[in-house]
Design an enzyme around this catalytic site. Structure first.
Site, mmCIF file in Angstrom:
data_model
loop_
_atom_site.group_PDB
_atom_site.id
_atom_site.type_symbol
_atom_site.label_atom_id
_atom_site.label_comp_id
_atom_site.label_asym_id
_atom_site.label_seq_id
_atom_site.Cartn_x
_atom_site.Cartn_y
_atom_site.Cartn_z
ATOM 1 C CB SER A 1 6.418 1.081 -4.627
ATOM 2 O OG SER A 1 5.984 0.297 -5.699
ATOM 3 C CG ASN B 1 9.112 2.141 -7.508
ATOM 4 O OD1 ASN B 1 9.065 1.806 -6.349
ATOM 5 N ND2 ASN B 1 10.246 2.327 -8.133
ATOM 6 C CD GLN C 1 -4.620 4.996 -5.475
ATOM 7 O OE1 GLN C 1 -5.151 4.778 -6.554
ATOM 8 N NE2 GLN C 1 -3.978 4.033 -4.813
ATOM 9 C CG HIS D 1 4.171 -4.094 -9.461
ATOM 10 N ND1 HIS D 1 5.175 -3.454 -8.775
ATOM 11 C CD2 HIS D 1 3.023 -3.502 -9.074
ATOM 12 C CE1 HIS D 1 4.652 -2.507 -8.019
ATOM 13 N NE2 HIS D 1 3.350 -2.518 -8.171
ATOM 14 C CG MET E 1 8.285 -8.304 -2.850
ATOM 15 S SD MET E 1 9.429 -8.223 -4.202
ATOM 16 C CE MET E 1 10.477 -9.602 -3.796
HETATM 17 O O1 PAF Z 1 -2.689 -1.039 -5.907
HETATM 18 C C1 PAF Z 1 -2.350 -0.038 -6.580
HETATM 19 O O2 PAF Z 1 -1.209 0.084 -7.047
HETATM 20 C C2 PAF Z 1 -3.361 1.065 -6.829
HETATM 21 O O3 PAF Z 1 -4.189 1.251 -5.735
HETATM 22 C C3 PAF Z 1 -4.186 0.855 -8.110
HETATM 23 C C4 PAF Z 1 -5.042 -0.405 -8.010
HETATM 24 C C5 PAF Z 1 -3.255 0.736 -9.308
HETATM 25 C C6 PAF Z 1 -5.123 2.044 -8.338
HETATM 26 O O4 PAF Z 1 -4.419 3.223 -8.498
#
Ligand code: PAF
Length: 282
Positions: A189, A32, A61, A37, A187
């Site tokens: 998601s 996303n 997570q 990013h 920013m």
């Molecule tokens: O920051 C994130 O998007 C996530 O915590 C990561 C580092 C990709 C781990 O899943």
């Protein structure tokens, strides 16, 4: 841009780059993708010969009742953005590649306790264990020379630095300042979940934190009072506050000595959406 979904597809590419003496940078994401990013990808480009972005929504997570199922999955547009953003390889592992024995049997790491049990850890108890578990797997699979993480998730950045230090990874962690909308909103998601009314409130989060930093710079300012004032201001916008905390920037300990680098960190709910933000505080 090349694409890999499992070890068999990934490793020949990585090994070839290694043979050619090229350095690699990993940008771990959950997809996303937005301008934040793409700034991580651009930062990776500055430092490494080849940029690898991973896209994986990591189940370990997310806590119970969190938005794992609902987390936006937008692969087609992510691929297009990465192609335009100069990514060399996108790694989109399936569940089997990340957790070959299934989630129930998977080995999991525990994040450093003092760092991971405070702030976000208070509200998301197993979150950082899930983050270090998946990031360690990504490091092992990709074997990058460096990896880029945004300061937007400041506590995560410190937890990852500790992972690298503690587990002896030869990987340089490159931090990148938070990318913000013109309103100051960091920013994320999860901003996609906000309706207009909640977005208006969300946009005040950063303003309130900046005001708190100004107050903290006044002679004789007391961190606890500045925190409480910021919490009150957030509540006045209609947000539900999880925390506003002024902590040591290096380890999130209490600011118990003068002259240390400080950070102000906050988490608050705008309706059903939980937002986090942070700023250098001196
Ligand atoms: O920051 C994130 O998007 C996530 O915590 C990561 C580092 C990709 C781990 O899943």
């Amino acid at each position: 841009m090349q694409q890999a979904e499992n070890r068999e597809q990934l490793w020949p590419l990585i090994k070839q780059w290694r043979r050619e003496g090229l350095t690699t940078a990993l940008v771990p994401t959950m997809g996303n993708l937005h301008a934040g990013h793409l700034a991580l990808v651009a930062e990776a480009r500055k430092h490494a010969d080849r940029v690898i972005t991973s896209i994986y929504v990591n189940p370990t997570q997310f806590g119970e009742g969190e938005d794992f199922g609902q987390y936006p999955r937008t692969l087609e547009s992510d691929l297009q953005k990465l192609e335009e953003g100069g990514c060399d390889l996108v790694f989109i592992p399936d569940q089997h590649t990340m957790y070959p024995l299934g989630l129930g049997e998977a080995m999991r790491l525990s994040a450093a306790p003092a760092l991971s049990s405070v702030l976000e850890g208070t509200f998301r108890p197993d979150h950082f264990d899930g983050v270090v578990t998946v990031v360690a797997r990504l490091f092992n699979l990709v074997g990058p020379d460096m990896a880029v993480f945004g300061e937007k998730d400041y506590q995560q950045l410190l937890v990852i630095r500790r992972l690298v230090e503690d587990m002896g990874y030869d990987i340089r962690i490159l931090p990148l300042a938070t990318v913000r909308e013109s309103s100051g909103l960091a920013m994320s998601s999860r901003n996609n979940y906000l309706d207009q009314a909640h977005r208006n409130a969300a946009e005040l989060l950063n303003t309130i934190l900046r005001r708190a930093v100004d107050r903290l710079s006044a002679k004789g300012a007391v961190p606890e009072i500045v925190e409480r004032e910021a919490e009150d201001e957030l509540r006045a916008t209609g947000m539900k506050v999880d925390y506003v905390a002024i902590r040591r920037a290096d380890d999130l300990g209490m600011p118990d000595k003068i002259g240390l680098r400080l950070r102000i960190l906050a988490a608050a709910w705008c309706g059903e959406t939980r937002l986090i933000d942070n700023l250098p505080a001196n």
